[in-house]
Design an enzyme around this catalytic site. Sequence first.
Site, PDB file in Angstrom:
ATOM      1  N   LYS A  52      44.850 -41.510 -37.731  1.00  0.00           N
ATOM      2  CA  LYS A  52      45.463 -40.476 -36.891  1.00  0.00           C
ATOM      3  C   LYS A  52      46.890 -40.889 -36.522  1.00  0.00           C
ATOM      4  O   LYS A  52      47.814 -40.079 -36.533  1.00  0.00           O
ATOM      5  CB  LYS A  52      44.605 -40.257 -35.630  1.00  0.00           C
ATOM      6  N   GLN A  96      38.176 -41.076 -28.903  1.00  0.00           N
ATOM      7  CA  GLN A  96      37.436 -41.298 -30.146  1.00  0.00           C
ATOM      8  C   GLN A  96      35.953 -41.526 -29.832  1.00  0.00           C
ATOM      9  O   GLN A  96      35.607 -42.366 -29.008  1.00  0.00           O
ATOM     10  CB  GLN A  96      38.019 -42.522 -30.870  1.00  0.00           C
ATOM     11  N   ASP A 119      40.796 -31.867 -29.783  1.00  0.00           N
ATOM     12  CA  ASP A 119      39.565 -31.839 -30.587  1.00  0.00           C
ATOM     13  C   ASP A 119      38.819 -30.519 -30.399  1.00  0.00           C
ATOM     14  O   ASP A 119      37.902 -30.206 -31.160  1.00  0.00           O
ATOM     15  CB  ASP A 119      38.626 -32.985 -30.168  1.00  0.00           C
TER      16      ASP A 119
END
Length: 282
Positions: A52, A96, A119
């Site tokens: 990322k 995460q 997300d």
Amino acid sequence: MAKVIDGKAISSAMLDKVAADVSALKAAGVEPCLAVILVGDDPASQVYVRNKHRACERVGIRSVSHLLPADTTQQALLDLIDTLNDDDTVHGILCQLPLPAHLDAEQVLLRIRPDKDVDAFHPANVGRITIGNAELLPCTPAGVMEMLRYEGISPAGKHCVVIGRSNIVGKPMALLLLAANGTVTVCHSRTPDLASFTRQADILVCAVGKRGLVTADMVKPGAVVIDVSINRDENGKLCGDADYEAVSKVASAITPVPGGVGPMTIAMLMRNTVTAANAQSR
Ligand code: NAD
């Protein structure tokens, strides 16, 4: 033989477009910034976070990693999210997953400000996806929709069968296909006679995580097969749910694993960060 849908090439084209959008934002005085939180030292998560970070570098997004020790308390994690929520220079926040077992992931996801939730896991964003007015879309299903669009494959009027009903992939995938006027069937672990449904699919999305689950006789000739899953075969090689060689002989188009949906997910995360930065600078 099925056309191979090249996720690497499509994601690269998308990243070029995101980079242009980042330049435009910077010219207007806004530097898009993504904050990534990683708790603990899970090796797979470390790789994801590194990827990322690299994608951010490629498109010009500033990325800030917060690497916290595995014994971080829930309160310390929530405090960090509060700080990032209040920081006007941070436009996207992602934590995460999976988190270490002592942490409550649901509470963590709820704490992220919905307009910084790149997300798109916050219930406010899930609700907006459900009613069809979301700005931030869940990265993996949105990546699949982009691939279909890029390939000129419209779900409209097609029977789309999604195998898997997780909150991250299966359910939002079904919602996006429905919003694109597909007729959608969702199959899952309790679906009897899976093949009777998959054989009806014009577009078949596999998101289970079981190598060899989808065999050639389960696929309608000419169907489009999108394999989201990332498994390993007996030699440790990455593979999806579909028996790639055999299914390629029946389908009209198929995504490989690796090099299919995976690269799209990260491109969509970059796009969401730019969308968030745009919305917050209005
Ligand atoms: P999950 O374990 O949360 O969900 C799996 C789903 O499969 C469940 O809904 C379950 O009901 C269903 N299922 C299990 N066994 C089944 C069976 N025999 N028949 C039909 N359905 C069955 O997994 P997830 O998070 O949704 O991920 C699915 C796969 O996608 C995994 O391999 C994961 O690694 C991969 N993934 C890939 C990306 C990407 O960027 N390419 C992103 C997220 C997840």
